[in-house]
Scaffold this motif. Structure first.
Motif, PDB file in Angstrom:
ATOM      1  N   MET A  51      -2.428  -3.561  -8.230  1.00  0.00           N
ATOM      2  CA  MET A  51      -1.874  -2.334  -8.758  1.00  0.00           C
ATOM      3  C   MET A  51      -2.901  -1.235  -8.606  1.00  0.00           C
ATOM      4  O   MET A  51      -3.703  -1.022  -9.466  1.00  0.00           O
ATOM      5  CB  MET A  51      -1.477  -2.514 -10.213  1.00  0.00           C
ATOM      6  N   ARG A  52      -2.860  -0.588  -7.490  1.00  0.00           N
ATOM      7  CA  ARG A  52      -3.830   0.450  -7.185  1.00  0.00           C
ATOM      8  C   ARG A  52      -3.170   1.811  -7.341  1.00  0.00           C
ATOM      9  O   ARG A  52      -2.123   2.070  -6.774  1.00  0.00           O
ATOM     10  CB  ARG A  52      -4.335   0.283  -5.762  1.00  0.00           C
ATOM     11  N   PHE A  53      -3.817   2.677  -8.086  1.00  0.00           N
ATOM     12  CA  PHE A  53      -3.297   4.026  -8.253  1.00  0.00           C
ATOM     13  C   PHE A  53      -3.495   4.873  -7.007  1.00  0.00           C
ATOM     14  O   PHE A  53      -2.779   5.833  -6.803  1.00  0.00           O
ATOM     15  CB  PHE A  53      -3.976   4.705  -9.443  1.00  0.00           C
ATOM     16  N   GLY A  54      -4.442   4.577  -6.181  1.00  0.00           N
ATOM     17  CA  GLY A  54      -4.727   5.441  -5.046  1.00  0.00           C
ATOM     18  C   GLY A  54      -5.262   6.773  -5.523  1.00  0.00           C
ATOM     19  O   GLY A  54      -5.557   6.952  -6.705  1.00  0.00           O
ATOM     20  N   ALA A  55      -5.389   7.711  -4.615  1.00  0.00           N
ATOM     21  CA  ALA A  55      -5.944   9.017  -4.967  1.00  0.00           C
ATOM     22  C   ALA A  55      -4.890   9.960  -5.522  1.00  0.00           C
ATOM     23  O   ALA A  55      -5.210  10.988  -6.114  1.00  0.00           O
ATOM     24  CB  ALA A  55      -6.614   9.650  -3.765  1.00  0.00           C
ATOM     25  N   GLY A  56      -3.613   9.635  -5.329  1.00  0.00           N
ATOM     26  CA  GLY A  56      -2.547  10.471  -5.871  1.00  0.00           C
ATOM     27  C   GLY A  56      -2.363  11.768  -5.104  1.00  0.00           C
ATOM     28  O   GLY A  56      -3.047  12.047  -4.110  1.00  0.00           O
ATOM     29  N   THR A  57      -1.423  12.568  -5.569  1.00  0.00           N
ATOM     30  CA  THR A  57      -1.131  13.897  -5.013  1.00  0.00           C
ATOM     31  C   THR A  57      -1.477  14.939  -6.059  1.00  0.00           C
ATOM     32  O   THR A  57      -0.922  14.929  -7.158  1.00  0.00           O
ATOM     33  CB  THR A  57       0.350  14.036  -4.635  1.00  0.00           C
TER      34      THR A  57
ATOM     35  N   LEU B   9       3.055   4.142  -7.625  1.00  0.00           N
ATOM     36  CA  LEU B   9       2.593   2.757  -7.715  1.00  0.00           C
ATOM     37  C   LEU B   9       3.686   1.796  -7.272  1.00  0.00           C
ATOM     38  O   LEU B   9       4.834   1.919  -7.696  1.00  0.00           O
ATOM     39  CB  LEU B   9       2.227   2.399  -9.152  1.00  0.00           C
ATOM     40  N   VAL B  10       3.296   0.856  -6.444  1.00  0.00           N
ATOM     41  CA  VAL B  10       4.181  -0.245  -6.094  1.00  0.00           C
ATOM     42  C   VAL B  10       3.318  -1.490  -6.136  1.00  0.00           C
ATOM     43  O   VAL B  10       2.412  -1.645  -5.330  1.00  0.00           O
ATOM     44  CB  VAL B  10       4.790  -0.077  -4.684  1.00  0.00           C
ATOM     45  N   GLY B  11       3.554  -2.351  -7.101  1.00  0.00           N
ATOM     46  CA  GLY B  11       2.645  -3.468  -7.306  1.00  0.00           C
ATOM     47  C   GLY B  11       3.313  -4.799  -7.106  1.00  0.00           C
ATOM     48  O   GLY B  11       4.535  -4.913  -7.052  1.00  0.00           O
ATOM     49  N   ARG B  12       2.456  -5.832  -7.013  1.00  0.00           N
ATOM     50  CA  ARG B  12       2.941  -7.200  -6.855  1.00  0.00           C
ATOM     51  C   ARG B  12       2.774  -7.903  -8.178  1.00  0.00           C
ATOM     52  O   ARG B  12       1.666  -8.060  -8.659  1.00  0.00           O
ATOM     53  CB  ARG B  12       2.136  -7.894  -5.746  1.00  0.00           C
ATOM     54  N   LYS B  13       3.846  -8.304  -8.811  1.00  0.00           N
ATOM     55  CA  LYS B  13       3.800  -8.906 -10.136  1.00  0.00           C
ATOM     56  C   LYS B  13       2.875 -10.104 -10.154  1.00  0.00           C
ATOM     57  O   LYS B  13       2.915 -10.961  -9.274  1.00  0.00           O
ATOM     58  CB  LYS B  13       5.203  -9.325 -10.572  1.00  0.00           C
ATOM     59  N   GLY B  14       2.017 -10.147 -11.159  1.00  0.00           N
ATOM     60  CA  GLY B  14       1.123 -11.287 -11.309  1.00  0.00           C
ATOM     61  C   GLY B  14      -0.280 -11.017 -10.813  1.00  0.00           C
ATOM     62  O   GLY B  14      -1.189 -11.808 -11.045  1.00  0.00           O
TER      63      GLY B  14
ATOM     64  N   ASN C 146       9.063  18.321  -4.375  1.00  0.00           N
ATOM     65  CA  ASN C 146       9.355  16.951  -3.956  1.00  0.00           C
ATOM     66  C   ASN C 146       8.089  16.323  -3.390  1.00  0.00           C
ATOM     67  O   ASN C 146       7.502  16.840  -2.442  1.00  0.00           O
ATOM     68  CB  ASN C 146      10.457  16.931  -2.895  1.00  0.00           C
ATOM     69  N   ILE C 147       7.671  15.223  -3.962  1.00  0.00           N
ATOM     70  CA  ILE C 147       6.492  14.498  -3.504  1.00  0.00           C
ATOM     71  C   ILE C 147       6.964  13.152  -2.968  1.00  0.00           C
ATOM     72  O   ILE C 147       7.546  12.350  -3.706  1.00  0.00           O
ATOM     73  CB  ILE C 147       5.480  14.282  -4.640  1.00  0.00           C
ATOM     74  N   THR C 148       6.680  12.904  -1.701  1.00  0.00           N
ATOM     75  CA  THR C 148       7.136  11.669  -1.067  1.00  0.00           C
ATOM     76  C   THR C 148       6.007  10.652  -0.977  1.00  0.00           C
ATOM     77  O   THR C 148       4.867  11.001  -0.661  1.00  0.00           O
ATOM     78  CB  THR C 148       7.710  11.955   0.324  1.00  0.00           C
ATOM     79  N   CYS C 149       6.339   9.428  -1.241  1.00  0.00           N
ATOM     80  CA  CYS C 149       5.386   8.329  -1.180  1.00  0.00           C
ATOM     81  C   CYS C 149       5.925   7.293  -0.185  1.00  0.00           C
ATOM     82  O   CYS C 149       7.089   6.912  -0.259  1.00  0.00           O
ATOM     83  CB  CYS C 149       5.245   7.707  -2.569  1.00  0.00           C
ATOM     84  N   SER C 150       5.076   6.872   0.733  1.00  0.00           N
ATOM     85  CA  SER C 150       5.462   5.830   1.689  1.00  0.00           C
ATOM     86  C   SER C 150       4.927   4.491   1.231  1.00  0.00           C
ATOM     87  O   SER C 150       3.764   4.383   0.837  1.00  0.00           O
ATOM     88  CB  SER C 150       4.893   6.150   3.080  1.00  0.00           C
ATOM     89  N   HIS C 151       5.777   3.478   1.308  1.00  0.00           N
ATOM     90  CA  HIS C 151       5.376   2.104   0.934  1.00  0.00           C
ATOM     91  C   HIS C 151       6.106   1.140   1.836  1.00  0.00           C
ATOM     92  O   HIS C 151       7.038   0.443   1.429  1.00  0.00           O
ATOM     93  CB  HIS C 151       5.633   1.814  -0.556  1.00  0.00           C
ATOM     94  N   ASN C 152       5.666   1.085   3.084  1.00  0.00           N
ATOM     95  CA  ASN C 152       6.355   0.309   4.109  1.00  0.00           C
ATOM     96  C   ASN C 152       6.413  -1.182   3.817  1.00  0.00           C
ATOM     97  O   ASN C 152       7.311  -1.877   4.295  1.00  0.00           O
ATOM     98  CB  ASN C 152       5.682   0.538   5.466  1.00  0.00           C
TER      99      ASN C 152
ATOM    100  N   LYS D 290       0.846  -1.178   0.000  1.00  0.00           N
ATOM    101  CA  LYS D 290       0.000   0.000   0.000  1.00  0.00           C
ATOM    102  C   LYS D 290       0.886   1.234   0.000  1.00  0.00           C
ATOM    103  O   LYS D 290       1.949   1.257   0.625  1.00  0.00           O
ATOM    104  CB  LYS D 290      -0.890   0.003   1.237  1.00  0.00           C
ATOM    105  N   THR D 291       0.442   2.271  -0.708  1.00  0.00           N
ATOM    106  CA  THR D 291       1.211   3.507  -0.768  1.00  0.00           C
ATOM    107  C   THR D 291       0.432   4.633  -0.116  1.00  0.00           C
ATOM    108  O   THR D 291      -0.803   4.659  -0.146  1.00  0.00           O
ATOM    109  CB  THR D 291       1.526   3.876  -2.221  1.00  0.00           C
ATOM    110  N   THR D 292       1.168   5.568   0.459  1.00  0.00           N
ATOM    111  CA  THR D 292       0.578   6.743   1.081  1.00  0.00           C
ATOM    112  C   THR D 292       1.275   7.978   0.546  1.00  0.00           C
ATOM    113  O   THR D 292       2.513   8.071   0.595  1.00  0.00           O
ATOM    114  CB  THR D 292       0.729   6.690   2.612  1.00  0.00           C
ATOM    115  N   GLN D 293       0.482   8.914   0.041  1.00  0.00           N
ATOM    116  CA  GLN D 293       1.012  10.172  -0.506  1.00  0.00           C
ATOM    117  C   GLN D 293       0.196  11.329   0.065  1.00  0.00           C
ATOM    118  O   GLN D 293      -0.953  11.148   0.447  1.00  0.00           O
ATOM    119  CB  GLN D 293       0.836  10.242  -2.031  1.00  0.00           C
ATOM    120  N   PRO D 294       0.780  12.530   0.067  1.00  0.00           N
ATOM    121  CA  PRO D 294      -0.037  13.692   0.464  1.00  0.00           C
ATOM    122  C   PRO D 294      -1.161  13.883  -0.548  1.00  0.00           C
ATOM    123  O   PRO D 294      -1.004  13.604  -1.739  1.00  0.00           O
ATOM    124  CB  PRO D 294       0.960  14.853   0.431  1.00  0.00           C
ATOM    125  N   ILE D 295      -2.283  14.336  -0.069  1.00  0.00           N
ATOM    126  CA  ILE D 295      -3.439  14.527  -0.953  1.00  0.00           C
ATOM    127  C   ILE D 295      -3.210  15.672  -1.921  1.00  0.00           C
ATOM    128  O   ILE D 295      -3.576  15.595  -3.095  1.00  0.00           O
ATOM    129  CB  ILE D 295      -4.697  14.794  -0.117  1.00  0.00           C
TER     130      ILE D 295
END
Lengths: 119, 111
Positions: free
Chosen positions: B99-105, B89-94, B19-25, B3-8
């Protein structure tokens, strides 16, 4: 060269009607994707074709949605008995080889979308 | 699922670096990090992709720290035409449903 094209650009229909949305991918791209995008949201994956076959249709919300790609090029997304909740922009994308949009070297090329409004 | 988290949203002014930071723990070993840009009434457009450290192209730079739990998209000297929504985007192959775009920034560049 030509990019991904989608027709119509806008479609207004009444609840309960049937609609077809068309996508012309970039020539030679084997993979084709359909997404749906609601206002203020990111694109939501619906279905992915590799050639003529649906490699992954896990994103289709229910059996009212169906898509075909009979010759491995143009694709049609079909929605039966449309509901107001189906209103969204339907995006099509193609890529040379297929896989996730986040896979290495698998850039997806998107069309401008079809804005569907169900009254 | 990574899952990714970005500022709205973010605001900037012409000529500034953004600079736009995305978290993907939960990023997995084989996952790549991909950024797309979407202008109003258009489909998303690929900007940049990377796996680790730094990637630069004619549009942007992507910085990825060693732990890969976040990434930063850097846009140098933005102009009004950079106003758009940016998706990480950070996805799991297959699994395309991963592959969720999320709401983006939503970046707004002001004069």
């Amino acid at each position: 060269g030509a990019g991904v094209s989608q027709t119509p650009s806008n479609k207004v229909t009444e609840k309960g009607k049937y609609v077809e949305l068309r996508c012309d991918p970039i020539s030679g791209h084997t993979a084709l994707y359909w997404y749906r995008q609601s206002l203020g949201q990111g694109p939501e994956f619906l279905i992915y074709f590799q050639g003529t076959g649906a490699a992954d249709d896990s994103g289709l919300p229910n059996d009212r949605f169906f898509a075909v790609r009979p010759e491995g090029s143009v694709s049609t997304l079909k929605i039966q008995r449309t509901e107001r909740g189906d209103s969204a922009v339907y995006l099509c994308a193609s890529s040379p080889q297929g896989g996730l949009a986040s896979d290495p070297n698998n850039e997806q090329f998107f069309g401008p979308g079809t804005r569907l409004t169900v009254l | 699922l990574a899952k990714t988290t970005q500022p709205i949203s973010m605001d900037s002014y012409e000529g500034q670096e953004v600079n736009i930071t995305c978290s993907h723990n939960n990023i997995a070993t084989n996952d790549y990090i991909t950024w797309y840009q979407q202008f109003p009434s258009q489909g998303p457009r690929f900007i940049i992709q990377g796996y680790k450290t730094k990637v630069t192209n004619e549009v942007a730079s992507l910085f990825i720290p060693a732990d890969r739990k976040s990434s930063t998209l850097s846009l140098p000297r933005v102009s009004l035409s950079d106003t758009a929504v940016y998706y990480c985007l950070v996805g799991r192959k297959g699994n395309n449903n991963d592959m969720r775009f999320g709401a983006g920034t939503r970046l707004t560049v002001k004069p």
